[in-house]
Write a protein that holds these residues in place. Structure first.
Motif, PDB file in Angstrom:
ATOM      1  N   TYR A  18       7.192 -83.449  52.759  1.00 23.84           N
ATOM      2  CA  TYR A  18       7.838 -82.941  51.521  1.00 23.84           C
ATOM      3  C   TYR A  18       8.359 -83.607  50.812  1.00 23.84           C
ATOM      4  O   TYR A  18       7.751 -83.146  49.725  1.00 23.84           O
ATOM      5  CB  TYR A  18       8.987 -81.437  52.450  1.00 23.84           C
ATOM      6  N   GLU A  46      24.182 -69.698  51.202  1.00 21.10           N
ATOM      7  CA  GLU A  46      23.972 -71.043  50.895  1.00 21.10           C
ATOM      8  C   GLU A  46      24.315 -72.640  51.588  1.00 21.10           C
ATOM      9  O   GLU A  46      24.619 -72.833  52.522  1.00 21.10           O
ATOM     10  CB  GLU A  46      24.931 -71.414  49.640  1.00 21.10           C
ATOM     11  N   VAL A  47      22.945 -73.620  51.284  1.00 23.49           N
ATOM     12  CA  VAL A  47      22.905 -74.691  52.023  1.00 23.49           C
ATOM     13  C   VAL A  47      24.440 -75.023  51.368  1.00 23.49           C
ATOM     14  O   VAL A  47      24.675 -75.629  50.771  1.00 23.49           O
ATOM     15  CB  VAL A  47      21.752 -75.436  51.047  1.00 23.49           C
ATOM     16  N   GLN A  93      24.508 -79.181  56.046  1.00 25.45           N
ATOM     17  CA  GLN A  93      22.989 -79.203  56.166  1.00 25.45           C
ATOM     18  C   GLN A  93      22.320 -80.001  55.150  1.00 25.45           C
ATOM     19  O   GLN A  93      21.349 -80.576  56.103  1.00 25.45           O
ATOM     20  CB  GLN A  93      22.342 -77.592  55.676  1.00 25.45           C
ATOM     21  N   GLU A 149      13.716 -79.827  64.455  1.00 26.28           N
ATOM     22  CA  GLU A 149      15.081 -80.248  63.400  1.00 26.28           C
ATOM     23  C   GLU A 149      15.983 -79.814  64.163  1.00 26.28           C
ATOM     24  O   GLU A 149      17.886 -80.672  64.581  1.00 26.28           O
ATOM     25  CB  GLU A 149      15.198 -78.979  62.402  1.00 26.28           C
ATOM     26  N   SER A 172      23.919 -75.750  60.875  1.00 27.77           N
ATOM     27  CA  SER A 172      22.677 -75.107  61.755  1.00 27.77           C
ATOM     28  C   SER A 172      21.800 -76.556  61.237  1.00 27.77           C
ATOM     29  O   SER A 172      22.015 -76.918  59.853  1.00 27.77           O
ATOM     30  CB  SER A 172      22.204 -73.867  61.340  1.00 27.77           C
ATOM     31  N   PHE A 173      20.777 -76.808  60.923  1.00 26.12           N
ATOM     32  CA  PHE A 173      20.045 -77.516  60.823  1.00 26.12           C
ATOM     33  C   PHE A 173      18.360 -77.060  60.475  1.00 26.12           C
ATOM     34  O   PHE A 173      18.299 -76.151  61.044  1.00 26.12           O
ATOM     35  CB  PHE A 173      19.488 -78.482  61.978  1.00 26.12           C
ATOM     36  N   LEU A 174      18.317 -77.139  58.963  1.00 29.68           N
ATOM     37  CA  LEU A 174      17.144 -76.518  58.485  1.00 29.68           C
ATOM     38  C   LEU A 174      16.528 -77.972  58.010  1.00 29.68           C
ATOM     39  O   LEU A 174      16.674 -78.459  57.661  1.00 29.68           O
ATOM     40  CB  LEU A 174      17.991 -75.743  56.841  1.00 29.68           C
ATOM     41  N   THR A 175      14.853 -77.759  57.925  1.00 27.59           N
ATOM     42  CA  THR A 175      13.985 -78.479  56.986  1.00 27.59           C
ATOM     43  C   THR A 175      14.008 -78.125  55.503  1.00 27.59           C
ATOM     44  O   THR A 175      14.012 -77.316  54.744  1.00 27.59           O
ATOM     45  CB  THR A 175      12.740 -77.792  57.826  1.00 27.59           C
ATOM     46  N   PRO A 176      13.506 -79.467  55.380  1.00 29.88           N
ATOM     47  CA  PRO A 176      13.574 -79.298  53.881  1.00 29.88           C
ATOM     48  C   PRO A 176      13.526 -78.070  53.398  1.00 29.88           C
ATOM     49  O   PRO A 176      13.468 -78.149  51.956  1.00 29.88           O
ATOM     50  CB  PRO A 176      12.675 -80.651  53.277  1.00 29.88           C
ATOM     51  N   ALA A 177      11.876 -77.909  53.587  1.00 34.69           N
ATOM     52  CA  ALA A 177      11.007 -76.377  52.130  1.00 34.69           C
ATOM     53  C   ALA A 177      12.262 -75.275  52.696  1.00 34.69           C
ATOM     54  O   ALA A 177      12.383 -74.127  51.932  1.00 34.69           O
ATOM     55  CB  ALA A 177      10.458 -76.534  53.328  1.00 34.69           C
ATOM     56  N   GLU A 178      12.947 -75.505  53.858  1.00 36.12           N
ATOM     57  CA  GLU A 178      14.142 -74.255  54.294  1.00 36.12           C
ATOM     58  C   GLU A 178      15.356 -74.346  53.230  1.00 36.12           C
ATOM     59  O   GLU A 178      16.265 -73.076  52.362  1.00 36.12           O
ATOM     60  CB  GLU A 178      14.909 -74.356  55.116  1.00 36.12           C
ATOM     61  N   LEU A 179      16.329 -75.523  52.920  1.00 39.39           N
ATOM     62  CA  LEU A 179      16.689 -76.093  51.855  1.00 39.39           C
ATOM     63  C   LEU A 179      16.152 -75.178  50.892  1.00 39.39           C
ATOM     64  O   LEU A 179      17.377 -74.643  49.557  1.00 39.39           O
ATOM     65  CB  LEU A 179      16.981 -76.877  51.828  1.00 39.39           C
ATOM     66  N   GLU A 180      15.507 -75.577  50.501  1.00 47.30           N
ATOM     67  CA  GLU A 180      15.286 -75.745  48.428  1.00 47.30           C
ATOM     68  C   GLU A 180      14.792 -73.744  48.587  1.00 47.30           C
ATOM     69  O   GLU A 180      15.312 -73.466  47.527  1.00 47.30           O
ATOM     70  CB  GLU A 180      13.415 -75.231  49.433  1.00 47.30           C
ATOM     71  N   GLU A 181      14.475 -73.324  49.814  1.00 45.41           N
ATOM     72  CA  GLU A 181      14.051 -71.688  49.005  1.00 45.41           C
ATOM     73  C   GLU A 181      15.395 -70.878  49.735  1.00 45.41           C
ATOM     74  O   GLU A 181      15.473 -69.081  50.413  1.00 45.41           O
ATOM     75  CB  GLU A 181      13.150 -71.062  50.527  1.00 45.41           C
ATOM     76  N   ARG A 182      16.805 -71.786  50.183  1.00 46.84           N
ATOM     77  CA  ARG A 182      18.026 -70.858  51.011  1.00 46.84           C
ATOM     78  C   ARG A 182      18.842 -70.088  50.225  1.00 46.84           C
ATOM     79  O   ARG A 182      18.780 -69.083  50.627  1.00 46.84           O
ATOM     80  CB  ARG A 182      18.669 -72.076  51.588  1.00 46.84           C
ATOM     81  N   HIS A 183      18.333 -70.902  48.509  1.00 46.23           N
ATOM     82  CA  HIS A 183      19.300 -69.474  47.527  1.00 46.23           C
ATOM     83  C   HIS A 183      18.417 -68.726  47.913  1.00 46.23           C
ATOM     84  O   HIS A 183      18.892 -67.393  47.540  1.00 46.23           O
ATOM     85  CB  HIS A 183      19.305 -70.202  46.685  1.00 46.23           C
ATOM     86  N   VAL A 184      16.617 -68.093  48.031  1.00 45.00           N
ATOM     87  CA  VAL A 184      16.650 -67.089  47.234  1.00 45.00           C
ATOM     88  C   VAL A 184      16.339 -66.498  48.983  1.00 45.00           C
ATOM     89  O   VAL A 184      16.834 -65.134  48.952  1.00 45.00           O
ATOM     90  CB  VAL A 184      14.817 -67.530  47.087  1.00 45.00           C
ATOM     91  N   ARG A 185      16.488 -66.897  50.179  1.00 42.83           N
ATOM     92  CA  ARG A 185      16.347 -66.425  51.025  1.00 42.83           C
ATOM     93  C   ARG A 185      17.936 -65.281  50.568  1.00 42.83           C
ATOM     94  O   ARG A 185      17.768 -64.090  51.869  1.00 42.83           O
ATOM     95  CB  ARG A 185      16.402 -67.043  52.145  1.00 42.83           C
ATOM     96  N   ARG A 186      18.723 -66.519  50.693  1.00 45.67           N
ATOM     97  CA  ARG A 186      19.971 -65.707  50.667  1.00 45.67           C
ATOM     98  C   ARG A 186      20.043 -64.309  49.736  1.00 45.67           C
ATOM     99  O   ARG A 186      20.419 -63.571  50.238  1.00 45.67           O
ATOM    100  CB  ARG A 186      21.153 -66.712  50.087  1.00 45.67           C
ATOM    101  N   ALA A 218      19.195 -79.835  47.305  1.00 42.20           N
ATOM    102  CA  ALA A 218      19.546 -78.685  47.041  1.00 42.20           C
ATOM    103  C   ALA A 218      20.574 -77.701  47.842  1.00 42.20           C
ATOM    104  O   ALA A 218      20.691 -76.335  47.725  1.00 42.20           O
ATOM    105  CB  ALA A 218      18.592 -77.835  48.686  1.00 42.20           C
ATOM    106  N   ASP A 258      13.285 -68.055  40.524  1.00 43.23           N
ATOM    107  CA  ASP A 258      13.529 -67.163  41.417  1.00 43.23           C
ATOM    108  C   ASP A 258      14.415 -67.427  42.274  1.00 43.23           C
ATOM    109  O   ASP A 258      14.230 -67.147  43.407  1.00 43.23           O
ATOM    110  CB  ASP A 258      12.153 -67.313  42.063  1.00 43.23           C
ATOM    111  N   THR A 276      19.482 -82.670  57.317  1.00 49.01           N
ATOM    112  CA  THR A 276      18.390 -82.572  56.996  1.00 49.01           C
ATOM    113  C   THR A 276      17.954 -84.122  56.333  1.00 49.01           C
ATOM    114  O   THR A 276      17.021 -84.555  56.648  1.00 49.01           O
ATOM    115  CB  THR A 276      17.688 -81.657  55.568  1.00 49.01           C
ATOM    116  N   VAL A 325      15.023 -74.094  44.085  1.00 48.19           N
ATOM    117  CA  VAL A 325      15.771 -75.683  42.973  1.00 48.19           C
ATOM    118  C   VAL A 325      14.411 -76.829  44.310  1.00 48.19           C
ATOM    119  O   VAL A 325      14.184 -76.921  45.204  1.00 48.19           O
ATOM    120  CB  VAL A 325      17.163 -76.069  44.264  1.00 48.19           C
TER     121      VAL A 325
END
Lengths: 513, 144
Positions: free
Chosen positions: A428, A100-101, A105, A255, B45-59, A329, A165, A109, A168
């Protein structure tokens, strides 16, 4: 000041590249003129002085806000620093949440969105107008701003939206609507809408045009003059590829490279400071003397203070509400922990990185002082005279290059990467505000992204003056809404903080082995 | 008396050979098997804001894929072997996480394959085998 960066000679090679240089220059001027004319009223409103003084009310608003939060939370920024670092290291993260984030991270970001040209070019503007004394006020604003950041990021996590889904979405829009409802205060929805409008403007201004503008300024500074819209189109094409084309690799590379550029930048600044070891004492003398007397800068002490506070706020965005969107997030059961982590952001951004830039500019003697009086010589437009007539990012570049000549090439790369990563972050933030207003959907999102790319071109083509004014105005307008909301919601944060800190003290919250 | 064997599995043929080897061993000693799959992950690791948003879903998606496409067939294939086989999917640094799984289960042995397929597997069995040899506190078997 605004035309200084354009006075460099136009090399023959580039002149040949641009088939009609006269036409392209006039295109720049047209964009510039239209831009200045259409944004002027907004800028004057935001920067209107408090009646009877020359002090812009908006700067007072930010500093008073940061001071109130600092006092209200018992100077939380100095009490929890150790715990904040433990949180970032992951000492308190549940191993079962791996994947998870993490706190790190979210912080990284958010930082790549704030560490940008504000730290390189913005500081040069502050010191170039406000003198060394601006540095003192900048550091003070950074330290106080930590409390604002703490408040907004805690709320952003607490009141974020979690969709079925699993995605967040968080940020001031959400805590304004949900938080106000929780406290039984009306007007949250309206405030959220106004905030979202300003966020969109901010994402076009400071998060976009200012970045493109200064990236172009640094390119012309090193490679000779060429029309801004060329830089703009190239930048816009890359941004388009990332945010519309969905080419993630470019953003991912950025990044990963940006943090190393940040370390390289601070490392180089430290080396320059060490090379001029004997001057450090003098530089701090100038900073303190300038902070309280102004040392001859336009507006005296108040001039130094306004510049320092303005650029600090612009650089670390504390109280603005932007970074709260990125911080929301994180995966944590305790929203307050993200607040503790987020307060490191103004510290790293302003107290460390901005101060480095300022010290290098001061120590390398870029600002011209009258040897007889020790006061700085102020040229036309209120800017201090500099050795080579530089301002903005060119001034920083000159300062660094004086000790390490090839650094201006590294700085070009750093500036472009910082500009780019800040644009990606702000695209974003702007998009989140846009979808908050207009709803999610492919078409509405595409419209925003196209407008965003258009402003990249405008930003690179316009000259520094109007762009920086509009950038500041839009970002500070966000702060008007955001800090108002923070006042309403701060008791919620206080309750969270007291509960968490007492559980931390009692040992209920402890490190995972 | 626990006699659990941990098998690192990435879906490759060599991992399957390691699995077959471990099943035989477990049968002989009357033990059980944990099939472990580690998803490479660093919290730094470093993620973009869009990746942060989707991280939970992706996991969620990644875990689901590992469960159904990777370990599911393995569990099914060895269901008839008479050896109790369970699965474990975790995120983290591969070597460290395998050791953690072995430690948590009080395992007596770790079995890994030597050569996987694809870039992820290369990393998995390149450095992972090497560093496990150095750090594994229980007997380690590398099946070629």
């Amino acid at each position: 000041m605004k035309d200084l960066i354009r006075k460099l000679p136009l090399p023959a090679a580039l002149a040949a590249l641009c088939a009609t240089p006269a036409l392209s220059q006039s295109l720049d001027e047209t964009i510039n003129g239209v831009f200045a004319a259409s944004t002027g009223w907004f800028v004057s409103l935001i920067f209107a002085p408090i009646p009877g003084t020359s002090f812009p009310w908006i700067v007072a608003w930010l500093v008073i806000g940061a001071t109130i939060f600092s006092v209200y939370f018992g100077f939380v920024q100095f009490r929890v620093l150790g715990h904040s670092i433990g949180l970032v290291k992951g000492d308190y993260s549940d191993p079962n949440d791996a994947g998870e984030v993490s706190h790190f991270q979210a912080l990284a970001t958010a930082l790549s969105g704030t560490v940008g040209l504000g730290n390189i070019a913005g500081v040069a503007v502050a010191v170039g107008i406000g003198g060394p004394g601006a540095t003192f006020w900048m550091i003070l604003a950074g330290l106080l701003g930590m409390a604002s950041k703490f408040t907004e990021c805690t709320l952003a996590v607490k009141y974020r939206n979690e969709y079925p889904d699993g995605r967040v979405s968080g940020g001031p829009m959400y805590y304004m609507t949900k938080g106000f409802a929780a406290r039984g205060v009306g007007g949250g929805k309206i405030l959220a809408v106004v905030f979202a409008v300003f966020t969109i403007l901010g994402s076009f201004g400071g998060g976009n045009m200012f970045q493109a503008n200064q990236a172009h300024a640094q390119l012309t500074n090193v490679f000779g003059d060429f029309p801004g819209f060329i830089t703009g189109i190239v930048f816009a094409a890359i941004v388009f590829a990332v945010i519309v084309g969905g080419i993630k690799s470019i953003a991912q590379v950025t990044e990963k490279v940006v943090p190393f550029m940040g370390v390289l930048y601070v490392g180089t600044a430290l080396i320059i400071l060490l090379m001029n070891f004997d001057m450090i004492g003098w530089a701090f003398g100038q900073i303190f003397a300038g902070a309280f007397t102004g040392l001859g800068v336009a507006g005296g002490m108040a001039g130094a203070l306004i510049q320092g506070f303005k650029r600090a706020a612009f650089s670390n965005e504390a109280g603005v509400g932007s970074a709260a969107i990125a911080h929301s997030a994180v995966r944590t059961k305790e929203p307050i922990t993200e607040g503790f982590v987020a307060l490191l952001e103004p510290f790293i951004d302003t107290v460390v990185i901005c101060t480095m830039t300022a010290l290098v500019i001061i120590i390398t003697g870029q600002l011209v002082a009258d040897p007889a009086t020790g006061l700085y010589i102020v040229g036309e437009g209120g800017a201090i005279q500099t050795v080579d007539g530089n301002s903005g990012v060119a001034l920083t570049s000159a300062a660094f290059s004086q000790s390490i000549p090839f650094f201006r090439y590294i700085l070009v790369v750093a500036v472009i990467l910082f500009a780019f990563s800040t644009m990606i972050s702000w695209s974003y933030y702007g998009l989140k505000a846009w979808t908050f207003l207009f709803g999610e959907g492919k078409t509405t999102e595409l419209v925003f992204k196209l407008i965003f790319c258009f402003f990249v071109i405008v930003g690179a083509a316009a000259s520094l003056g109007p762009v920086i004014d509009f950038s500041d105005a839009a970002i500070f307008a966000m702060a008007v809404c955001n800090i108002s909301a923070l006042y309403v919601l701060m008791p919620i944060v206080k309750a969270e903080m007291d509960s968490y800190l007492s559980r931390l003290k009692s040992g209920e919250i402890r490190k995972f082995a | 008396m626990s006699s659990t064997i941990v098998v690192a599995h990435d879906g490759s043929d060599s991992a399957e050979r390691a699995m077959a080897f471990a099943v035989d061993r477990a049968k002989a000693i009357g033990g059980s098997i944990i099939v472990a799959h580690v998803l490479e992950w660093s919290p730094y690791s470093f993620l973009t804001p869009a990746e942060l948003e989707e991280r939970h879903v992706r996991r969620k998606q990644e875990l689901e894929r590992a469960e159904t496409a990777l370990l599911g067939p393995v569990l099914k294939a060895h269901a008839q072997s008479g050896v109790p086989v369970s699965s474990e999917i975790r995120y983290g640094h591969v070597t460290e996480t395998l050791l953690k799984i072995a430690k948590d289960a009080d395992a007596i042995q770790i079995v890994i394959g030597r050569k996987g397929a694809g870039s992820f597997a290369d990393r998995f069995f390149g450095s992972v085998a090497g560093s496990l040899v150095q750090t594994c506190p229980v007997p380690l078997t590398i099946v070629p």
